[in-house]
Design an enzyme around this catalytic site. Structure first.
Site, mmCIF file in Angstrom:
data_model
loop_
_atom_site.group_PDB
_atom_site.id
_atom_site.type_symbol
_atom_site.label_atom_id
_atom_site.label_comp_id
_atom_site.label_asym_id
_atom_site.label_seq_id
_atom_site.Cartn_x
_atom_site.Cartn_y
_atom_site.Cartn_z
ATOM 1 N N TYR A 190 0.835 -1.203 0.000
ATOM 2 C CA TYR A 190 0.000 0.000 0.000
ATOM 3 C C TYR A 190 0.870 1.253 0.000
ATOM 4 O O TYR A 190 1.662 1.475 0.920
ATOM 5 C CB TYR A 190 -0.926 0.034 1.207
ATOM 6 C CG TYR A 190 -1.904 -1.123 1.322
ATOM 7 C CD1 TYR A 190 -2.208 -1.928 0.211
ATOM 8 C CD2 TYR A 190 -2.532 -1.409 2.514
ATOM 9 C CE1 TYR A 190 -3.102 -2.985 0.318
ATOM 10 C CE2 TYR A 190 -3.436 -2.458 2.629
ATOM 11 C CZ TYR A 190 -3.709 -3.245 1.526
ATOM 12 O OH TYR A 190 -4.599 -4.285 1.648
ATOM 13 N N ALA A 244 -18.745 -3.616 -1.118
ATOM 14 C CA ALA A 244 -18.735 -3.773 -2.574
ATOM 15 C C ALA A 244 -18.498 -2.443 -3.292
ATOM 16 O O ALA A 244 -19.325 -1.979 -4.077
ATOM 17 C CB ALA A 244 -20.046 -4.409 -3.047
ATOM 18 N N LYS A 245 -17.348 -1.860 -2.991
ATOM 19 C CA LYS A 245 -16.943 -0.594 -3.620
ATOM 20 C C LYS A 245 -17.949 0.525 -3.375
ATOM 21 O O LYS A 245 -18.129 1.431 -4.209
ATOM 22 C CB LYS A 245 -16.710 -0.775 -5.127
ATOM 23 C CG LYS A 245 -15.612 -1.777 -5.474
ATOM 24 C CD LYS A 245 -15.320 -1.812 -6.950
ATOM 25 C CE LYS A 245 -14.278 -2.852 -7.302
ATOM 26 N NZ LYS A 245 -12.960 -2.574 -6.721
ATOM 27 N N GLY A 246 -18.643 0.486 -2.247
ATOM 28 C CA GLY A 246 -19.602 1.527 -1.889
ATOM 29 C C GLY A 246 -21.014 1.275 -2.375
ATOM 30 O O GLY A 246 -21.935 2.003 -2.014
ATOM 31 N N LEU A 294 -23.004 -0.971 -1.513
ATOM 32 C CA LEU A 294 -23.855 -1.378 -0.396
ATOM 33 C C LEU A 294 -23.860 -0.352 0.734
ATOM 34 O O LEU A 294 -24.335 -0.632 1.829
ATOM 35 C CB LEU A 294 -23.392 -2.741 0.131
ATOM 36 C CG LEU A 294 -23.606 -3.909 -0.843
ATOM 37 C CD1 LEU A 294 -22.857 -5.144 -0.387
ATOM 38 C CD2 LEU A 294 -25.090 -4.204 -1.006
ATOM 39 N N GLY A 320 -13.720 -5.804 1.510
ATOM 40 C CA GLY A 320 -14.675 -5.365 0.497
ATOM 41 C C GLY A 320 -16.131 -5.604 0.847
ATOM 42 O O GLY A 320 -16.932 -5.901 -0.042
ATOM 43 N N PRO A 321 -16.517 -5.479 2.132
ATOM 44 C CA PRO A 321 -17.893 -5.830 2.514
ATOM 45 C C PRO A 321 -18.958 -4.889 1.973
ATOM 46 O O PRO A 321 -20.132 -5.250 1.939
ATOM 47 C CB PRO A 321 -17.847 -5.783 4.039
ATOM 48 C CG PRO A 321 -16.785 -4.767 4.347
ATOM 49 C CD PRO A 321 -15.734 -5.000 3.297
ATOM 50 N N LYS A 363 -24.924 5.414 -0.354
ATOM 51 C CA LYS A 363 -24.782 6.076 -1.658
ATOM 52 C C LYS A 363 -25.155 5.164 -2.817
ATOM 53 O O LYS A 363 -25.394 5.623 -3.929
ATOM 54 C CB LYS A 363 -23.346 6.585 -1.821
ATOM 55 C CG LYS A 363 -22.996 7.674 -0.810
ATOM 56 C CD LYS A 363 -21.584 8.195 -1.018
ATOM 57 C CE LYS A 363 -21.271 9.291 -0.015
ATOM 58 N NZ LYS A 363 -19.893 9.818 -0.181
#
Length: 307
Positions: free
Chosen positions: A51, A200-202, A204, A197-198, A207
């Site tokens: 990272y 799912a890229k936002g 869920l 990733g719970p 927004k």
């Protein structure tokens, strides 16, 4: 915050950890997020040497300097970037792992790592050499426990049969339920899932589709076409959104599975972190809510890298 045991280890981690990849490189902002996490009962921080090419580890190390003994600190190894220009290459060799851990310890300013994870892997890797490196690091006291970060069933099965891993980090969300196929096997081996990733890229989060990228609008997300994504999110929100936020539904669904040791959403702001803290501190889902979410989403499976 409730704590859960990772695998068969003595690591008791907050059921929500902080995924540090999203902290950014502005140190004061990142330290504020970490501090807020610690003040709210989060004791599990997950970073990686890759990272920001090591800078993330440095920032995390600075942020926890005065509270090291209260932290379960996890980082990862295997993506080598010290001999590659403008990128990285995969290197799970014993010599590299034993060298890289010292660099991570230096950047983190700590004497040991609580959970050291192999950051990927393929079935063609020399598993024996990799496992030997981790076992030696345990004996040397540089790491307490180790795990892998992989979604490849063949890699997971090889480590389960040949090593003493305590965790498998897997992408897992309501829109990516592939790990559920492997929960029984992981439970049999007393290995915990660490769920990344719970949200799912936002998608869920509250927004929802406003977080959909142009690529998602064209190609969809995993097994969902964009139209299916719209319909699924609308159904989840419409049927269950009166009493719960989308963050709650997403995070509580993951935590309802006993195979999960912790869920580790990232956060790029204190506000975003607090939304997730509120979500995991809410009451657990009822059996009716769980059943509804399972009916509204797909139970997908890994089609590749199975054997």
């Amino acid at each position: 915050m409730e704590k859960r045991r990772i695998g068969n280890s003595d690591l008791l981690v907050s059921k929500m950890g902080l995924g540090c990849m999203s902290l950014g490189t502005e140190e004061s902002s990142a330290k504020e997020i970490v501090q807020h996490a610690l003040e709210n009962g989060i004791n599990y921080l997950d970073t990686a040497d890759l990272y920001d090419f090591g800078q993330n580890e440095e920032i995390v190390g600075n942020a926890i300097r005065d509270v090291r003994d209260d932290i379960i600190l996890a980082t990862k190894v295997g993506n080598r970037w010290d001999d590659v220009e403008d990128g990285w290459r995969w290197d799970p060799s014993k010599s590299y792992i034993k060298s890289a851990v010292k660099d991570s310890l230096s950047r983190l300013k700590v004497d040991y790592i609580d959970l050291y994870q192999l950051h990927g892997g393929t079935i063609e890797d020399n598993f024996e050499e990799t496992i030997e490196a981790f076992e030696e690091l345990k004996k040397e006291g540089l790491i307490r426990h180790y795990g892998i970060s992989s979604i490849r069933p063949n890699v997971i099965k090889r480590f389960l049969s040949s090593s003493s891993i305590d965790s498998v980090m897997m992408q897992y969300s309501l829109l990516d339920r592939r790990p559920e196929e492997w929960m029984d096997l992981l439970d049999e081996n007393k290995v915990s899932i660490v769920a990344r990733g719970p949200l799912a890229k936002g998608l869920l989060s509250e927004k929802m589709l406003s977080k959909a990228s142009a690529k998602m609008k064209e190609d969809g997300y995993l097994d969902y076409s964009y139209q299916e994504l719209e319909e699924t999110l609308k159904s989840i929100h419409g049927k269950l959104g009166d009493n719960r936020s989308m963050n709650e539904l997403a995070l509580q669904y993951i935590l309802a599975h006993e195979s999960v040791g912790a869920v580790i959403p990232g956060a790029s702001s204190v506000q975003q972190l607090q939304e997730n803290i509120n979500a995991v501190n809410a009451g657990p889902l009822s059996s009716e809510e769980l059943d509804m979410l399972k009916q509204l989403t797909k139970l997908s499976r890994y089609e590749q890298h199975r054997d």
